[in-house]
Design an enzyme around this catalytic site. Structure first.
Site, PDB file in Angstrom:
ATOM      1  N   ASP A  57       9.037  12.100  47.757  1.00 46.56           N
ATOM      2  CA  ASP A  57       9.221  10.687  47.430  1.00 46.56           C
ATOM      3  C   ASP A  57       9.138   9.804  48.668  1.00 46.56           C
ATOM      4  O   ASP A  57       9.449  10.242  49.782  1.00 46.56           O
ATOM      5  CB  ASP A  57      10.600  10.462  46.801  1.00 46.56           C
ATOM      6  CG  ASP A  57      10.719  10.989  45.385  1.00 46.56           C
ATOM      7  OD1 ASP A  57       9.762  11.622  44.896  1.00 46.56           O
ATOM      8  OD2 ASP A  57      11.780  10.776  44.774  1.00 46.56           O
ATOM      9  N   HIS A 117      11.603  14.372  50.538  1.00 47.60           N
ATOM     10  CA  HIS A 117      11.221  13.014  50.922  1.00 47.60           C
ATOM     11  C   HIS A 117      10.332  13.041  52.158  1.00 47.60           C
ATOM     12  O   HIS A 117      10.715  13.618  53.176  1.00 47.60           O
ATOM     13  CB  HIS A 117      12.469  12.166  51.199  1.00 47.60           C
ATOM     14  CG  HIS A 117      13.361  12.027  50.000  1.00 47.60           C
ATOM     15  ND1 HIS A 117      14.256  13.014  49.632  1.00 47.60           N
ATOM     16  CD2 HIS A 117      13.469  11.035  49.078  1.00 47.60           C
ATOM     17  CE1 HIS A 117      14.885  12.624  48.533  1.00 47.60           C
ATOM     18  NE2 HIS A 117      14.430  11.441  48.179  1.00 47.60           N
TER      19      HIS A 117
END
Length: 207
Positions: free
Chosen positions: A34, A173
């Site tokens: 992400d 991430h």
């Protein structure tokens, strides 16, 4: 900071049509990243995935796509999947509905994909009912906590390997905040999953 590494069943029941994990094929694991694309971080992740012969899915933040369109294209050129993650990473619990939906539409215009992950994994019931008819909402089964400043990379790796199972959707991430931890743990995590016989695949396109 409160979060759970392994998403319990009662939370998954709140959004039953979302993808939390995929049961088939039985030997697949789905890594997702992400908040990118991020200069330096995302290219490093792509190289680490290539070295492990692994594919993944990147949930791209629209404002980052505007800054780094070439990296966003490189993700696709290397055979990975993309989804969108809004434009400005708004928290649905703290944002007016119309503002949030406008932000999601802007993010989707920059990353054409049927896959959507809400920032922070947060949606209201009304937003979920609206968005699930436009996109396949993708959440996660395992969150190792690479963003957690109080957690070591060793602990992240241990938790990730312990909780990842066949069909797991794992959230990591590719942002600057998580990079020091990710750089330390990701190669060992990829190797550990391979040793367990998992195939690291990109999320499929929804039917």
């Amino acid at each position: 900071m409160f979060y759970v590494v392994k998403t319990p069943a009662f939370i998954r029941q709140a959004f039953p049509d979302a993808w939390w994990r995929l049961e088939y094929p039985a030997d697949h694991v789905y890594l997702t990243f992400d908040d990118g694309p991020t200069q330096e971080v995302t290219p490093w992740v792509l190289d680490a995935l290539d070295a492990a012969d692994a594919k993944a899915t990147f949930f791209l933040q629209g404002s980052q796509v505007e800054k780094h369109p070439g990296i966003a294209l490189e993700i696709l050129n290397r055979g990975h999947a993309v989804g969108h993650h809004g434009y400005a990473h708004l928290n649905a619990w703290k944002t007016k509905t119309d503002v949030f939906l406008t932000d999601i539409g802007k993010g989707a215009s920059l990353t054409p994909s049927p896959l959507f992950r809400p920032p922070y994994g947060k949606l209201t019931p009304d937003l979920y009912r609206s968005l699930k008819h436009q996109y396949q909402v993708v959440l996660w089964d395992v969150m190792p906590g690479d963003f957690d400043k109080g957690k070591s990379a060793v602990k992240c790796l241990k938790d990730a390997l312990r909780h990842t199972q066949s069909g797991s959707i794992v959230v990591l991430h590719d942002n600057a905040k998580s990079f020091p931890k990710l750089k330390e743990m990701l190669p060992d995590y990829l190797a550990g999953l391979k040793e367990k016989g998992f195939r690291l695949a990109a999320l499929p396109q929804p039917a």
